[in-house]
Design an enzyme around this catalytic site. Sequence first.
Site, mmCIF file in Angstrom:
data_model
loop_
_atom_site.group_PDB
_atom_site.id
_atom_site.type_symbol
_atom_site.label_atom_id
_atom_site.label_comp_id
_atom_site.label_asym_id
_atom_site.label_seq_id
_atom_site.Cartn_x
_atom_site.Cartn_y
_atom_site.Cartn_z
ATOM 1 N N THR A 155 -0.886 -2.222 -4.955
ATOM 2 C CA THR A 155 -1.917 -1.395 -5.590
ATOM 3 C C THR A 155 -1.778 -1.385 -7.105
ATOM 4 O O THR A 155 -2.761 -1.229 -7.825
ATOM 5 C CB THR A 155 -1.825 0.042 -5.036
ATOM 6 O OG1 THR A 155 -2.096 -0.029 -3.648
ATOM 7 C CG2 THR A 155 -2.812 0.973 -5.694
ATOM 8 N N ASP B 49 3.748 0.223 0.231
ATOM 9 C CA ASP B 49 3.924 0.404 1.679
ATOM 10 C C ASP B 49 5.283 -0.059 2.192
ATOM 11 O O ASP B 49 5.850 0.549 3.104
ATOM 12 C CB ASP B 49 2.801 -0.317 2.443
ATOM 13 C CG ASP B 49 1.447 0.343 2.218
ATOM 14 O OD1 ASP B 49 1.416 1.484 1.713
ATOM 15 O OD2 ASP B 49 0.415 -0.276 2.550
ATOM 16 N N SER C 244 1.742 -5.403 0.175
ATOM 17 C CA SER C 244 3.149 -5.434 0.613
ATOM 18 C C SER C 244 3.304 -5.380 2.124
ATOM 19 O O SER C 244 4.398 -5.596 2.646
ATOM 20 C CB SER C 244 3.965 -4.338 -0.060
ATOM 21 O OG SER C 244 3.702 -3.085 0.501
HETATM 22 N N1 ASP Z 1 -1.292 -1.458 0.570
HETATM 23 C C1 ASP Z 1 -0.653 -1.388 -0.708
HETATM 24 C C2 ASP Z 1 0.603 -2.236 -0.665
HETATM 25 O O1 ASP Z 1 1.609 -1.817 -0.161
HETATM 26 C C3 ASP Z 1 -0.329 0.027 -1.039
HETATM 27 C C4 ASP Z 1 0.244 0.270 -2.416
HETATM 28 O O2 ASP Z 1 0.687 -0.625 -3.113
HETATM 29 O O3 ASP Z 1 0.267 1.471 -2.822
HETATM 30 O O4 ASP Z 1 0.574 -3.360 -1.104
#
Ligand code: ASP
Length: 329
Positions: free
Chosen positions: A12, A93, A59
């Site tokens: 993110t 994540d 991630s």
């Molecule tokens: N889905 C994202 C990830 O883990 C969530 C984040 O980075 O806050 O890549």
Amino acid sequence: MKHIVILATGGTIAGKASSKAHTAAYQSAVVSINELLQEIGSLADTLQITSEQIAQIDSADMTFELWLAMAHRINELLRQPEVDGIVITHGTDTLEETAYFLNLVVKSSKPVVLVGAMRPTTAISCDGPMNLYNGVILAAHPAAAGKGVLVTLNDTINASRDVTKTNTALPDTFKAPELGYLGYIIDGQPHFYRAPIRKHTYMTEFSLENITEFPKVDILYGYVHDTGMLAYVAEQAGVRGLIYAGLGSGNMPKAVKTTLRALQKQGIIIVRSTRVPNGIVLRNGAINDDDYHFIAGDTLSPQKARILLMLALTKTTDLTAIQDMFWQY
Ligand code: ASP
């Protein structure tokens, strides 16, 4: 001038949404590290910052191949006298898993810091630039040396062993709920109040030399009327170890105990962890581990117990030696 290398992996912190108000519906891993660095430009006057885009992923898609490549690259960089510290940008994540893995395999006392963000780059009050700024400050600070792999988001400093994501959406999510933050970063200045005492980085016995894959370890989640059926599925899939995210202090229904003991007799290593977010799983507590030949997982979350067991299995299958590792790391 200190030299900090940033390894960017996506998440993110590199995300974009279609609206300034969107903090949940957005695309992660689309903005390059070069663009992100423009937000923290003034640091370039006092530090030498170089960056490598080693991945661009959510991630959830982190892999062992990327973990190995990342760990090798970090070790190679930190062996160079002219590199003073590493920052890794990462999706939140699975950030805590990558952090704990690196905490066990990086062979240096120089600072290694993971940062992420809960709001994409397009959001009002996005947290990425400050988190990245703080990560670089921390990686360049002498107080961060020798403390294992660190995590900073939301102006806090956490130890990779203890930190976990505690909230699905809020910026104030990375915490070590009972063991506590190691410190804060305020006005560009880290303030430490404690240091990790479990073995980490240069103190560990784990080496990635000649490792191309890891022993297969899976996690089973405990619940009412668990029959243990999924443990047999895992056995069929060829697991070498299983983490049971047990009830309370690592408890399990009778049927699961019997099943896991049967699998243990076939050589599968069983670690009792817990689905409860805090507290210790002690040896011979909820279950007599001496009788069942299980390992007690201490305070490690199931996902971190899995990482430690994977690495332990690269060294030994001796139950006493593995139990010792759970007390040391
Ligand atoms: N889905 C994202 C990830 O883990 C969530 C984040 O980075 O806050 O890549």
